[in-house]
Write an enzyme that holds these catalytic residues in place. Structure first.
Site, PDB file in Angstrom:
ATOM      1  N   LYS A  66       0.465  -0.926  -0.258  1.00 31.92           N
ATOM      2  CA  LYS A  66       0.272   0.460  -0.091  1.00 31.92           C
ATOM      3  C   LYS A  66       1.168   1.464  -0.151  1.00 31.92           C
ATOM      4  CE  LYS A  66      -4.353  -0.925   0.097  1.00 31.92           C
ATOM      5  NZ  LYS A  66      -5.455  -0.026  -0.408  1.00 31.92           N
ATOM      6  N   SER A  87       0.075  -9.812  -1.034  1.00 31.20           N
ATOM      7  CA  SER A  87       0.161  -8.627  -0.549  1.00 31.20           C
ATOM      8  C   SER A  87       0.457  -7.613   0.562  1.00 31.20           C
ATOM      9  CB  SER A  87      -1.236  -7.416  -1.244  1.00 31.20           C
ATOM     10  OG  SER A  87      -2.067  -8.836   0.169  1.00 31.20           O
TER      11      SER A  87
END
Length: 517
Positions: free
Chosen positions: A61, A318
């Site tokens: 992110k 992720s």
């Protein structure tokens, strides 16, 4: 207003140019694209993991957040930024704020893992204010929107912003550079769709033959439902296990890009996610968070549905912002996710010899859990978990129980049993007369539990039994035995010669309060 507005769809070439120009190298490393040899050998496919869990904030992110915030002009920076996040985007914004010297207010849901809340404060320092509101990202977003209206700050969207999407799309550039050879598919976890939109747009612009497949938790499948319906939907409820992708509605821009570029969507359940977490651990010795293992869970589902294919596959890991207290749940459910544990409720006659027949039916299967409490003079109800190699073995074991005239209920796919009932077998029983309660330990190996049971005197009725395989070297059993006073010297002789370490718990206050009849 968003940090980068308006939301533009200027064509694939323009978006690809934004991805190539994205300013991510100031804060993000080029994460490794690693083989998963153990899983690959098991699946018969080449499996590659894109290790975004290796970033400084332990997720991808920071790419989108920094790329968005570094483009703010002086006036926008002076007003500060506001963000809403389930946790990982918040860490990216916090790091970007500290790096760029921008004040930030970040709203996170009350359900956000504490490890993520603490990390936001650590990365942002004095420049970042953390506020908690609501039970999901959507609730936090609504609170952030109200705060933005009051303060006039710049909103840094976690997914529905072209600069954020471009930042996430740099992952695809790295994958294609790191693996220039043939690839069959890239699997991408999906929440609001920023990562999937950026990766899909980039790959389809440069290597359109590669499939891009999104993966969502079955109870948080807003993107899958939206693509199926042809319009964005709003989920009434969402699951919180994969909190990093728990979004009630996907973005307008991300939906449009995914609709244009994504080849397929897959849904996976919590058990499959837990099994994927374990797979990643076995190959990397790293523990991803549930959302971080989504893509690999989808990859495994895809391989099972396409056994004839042989192309290389990539799963994006992720994030790794795992709350430590979730590890017990993950470990328990991973076996179920791989269909390596079968769970049964078996009813046997309450008569001499039936318990041994039950144990003989189990044979040398590794027992993962065993729960029983006497409650009926006619029948005994046993909850048992058993390691299996396949669904066929599970069915064969159920058939073997039936062959012994035992009633059996297969609970392997029953959520209530897996989550709650397995821990609730027991209670007081008026039938447990002359009961002695003991804890035993024994070396853990296949067949060890059955061997322990064989050592017990056949005239001593088992009135309580609890065993769970904790993955340790030693198994631990709690057992209640009905031993009349006249036979207690014989029982003492058994304890002295059994060779099993043991502890008498017959006077334990909790036992007397909760289990003693």
């Amino acid at each position: 207003m968003n940090a980068a507005a308006p939301l533009l769809l200027d064509g694939d070439d323009a978006l690809l140019a934004q991805i190539r120009a994205a300013r991510v190298r100031d804060v993000a490393r080029e994460s490794a694209l690693e083989e998963a040899p153990l899983l690959g050998a098991r699946l018969g496919r080449r499996v590659l993991l894109k290790r975004e869990d290796q970033q400084s904030v332990f997720s991808f992110k920071l790419r989108g957040a920094y790329n968005c915030m570094v483009q703010l002009d002086a006036a926008q920076r002076a007003r500060g930024v506001i963000a809403a996040s389930a946790g990982n985007h918040a860490q990216g914004v916090a790091l970007a704020a500290a790096t760029l010297g921008i004040r930030a207010s970040i709203v996170m849901p009350l359900t956000a893992p504490q490890v993520k809340v603490d990390a936001v404060r650590r990365f942002g320092g004095a420049l970042v204010e953390v506020l908690l509101a609501g039970d999901s990202y959507s609730d936090a977003q609504a609170a952030a929107a109200q705060l933005q209206a009051e303060r006039g700050a710049v909103f840094v969207h976690p997914f529905d912003d072209p600069a954020v999407i471009a930042g996430q799309g740099t992952i695809a550039l790295e994958i294609l550079r790191q693996h220039p050879g043939p690839l069959q598919a890239v699997f991408v976890p999906v929440g609001g769709g920023g990562l999937l939109a950026g990766v899909a747009a980039c790959i389809k612009s440069l290597r359109p033959e590669i499939q891009v497949i999104g993966v969502q938790a079955a109870d948080s499948d807003a993107m899958a439902r939206s693509l199926e319906r042809g319009e964005r939907v709003v989920l009434d409820e969402i699951g919180l296990f994969a909190d990093g992708t728990a979004v009630k509605q996907v973005g307008a821009l991300t939906f449009a890009l995914c609709r244009q570029h994504v080849d397929a969507m897959l849904r996976v359940d919590a058990d499959a996610i837990c099994a994927a977490i374990r797979d990643i651990y076995h190959d990397t010795r790293s523990v991803p968070e549930p959302a971080g293992a989504l893509a690999l869970a989808g990859l495994k589902q895809y391989v099972a549905a396409h056994p004839a294919d042989d192309g290389a596959l990539v799963a994006i890991v992720s994030g790794a912002n795992m709350n430590f207290d979730r590890l017990r749940f993950v470990a328990e459910r991973a076996e179920l996710g791989e269909q390596r544990e079968a769970v049964f409720a078996v009813t046997i006659p309450e008569e001499r010899g039936s318990f041994r027949r039950f144990c003989a039916t189990l044979g040398r299967h590794q027992i993962t859990e065993f729960n029983y409490r006497i409650g009926d003079t006619r029948s005994a109800h046993i909850f048992v978990g058993v390691q299996i190699a396949s669904r066929a073995e599970r069915e064969a074991l159920a058939a073997a129980f039936h062959a012994q005239a035992f009633d059996v209920l297969d609970l392997t796919d029953d959520e209530l049993a897996k989550l709650h009932l397995r821990h609730m077998v027991g209670g007081r029983s008026p039938l447990a007369r002359d009961e002695l309660l003991y804890r035993f330990e024994f070396p853990e190996h296949p067949g060890a539990l059955v061997h322990f049971l064989d050592q017990l005197h056949p005239d001593w009725n088992i009135s309580l039994f609890h065993y769970r395989n904790h993955g340790a070297d030693h198994g631990r059993i709690l057992v209640g035995l009905q031993v009349p006073a006249a036979e207690q010297p014989l029982f003492a002789q058994f304890l002295a010669t059994s060779g099993y370490p043991h502890v008498d718990e017959s006077t334990h206050p909790a036992y007397r309060l909760l289990l003693r009849g």
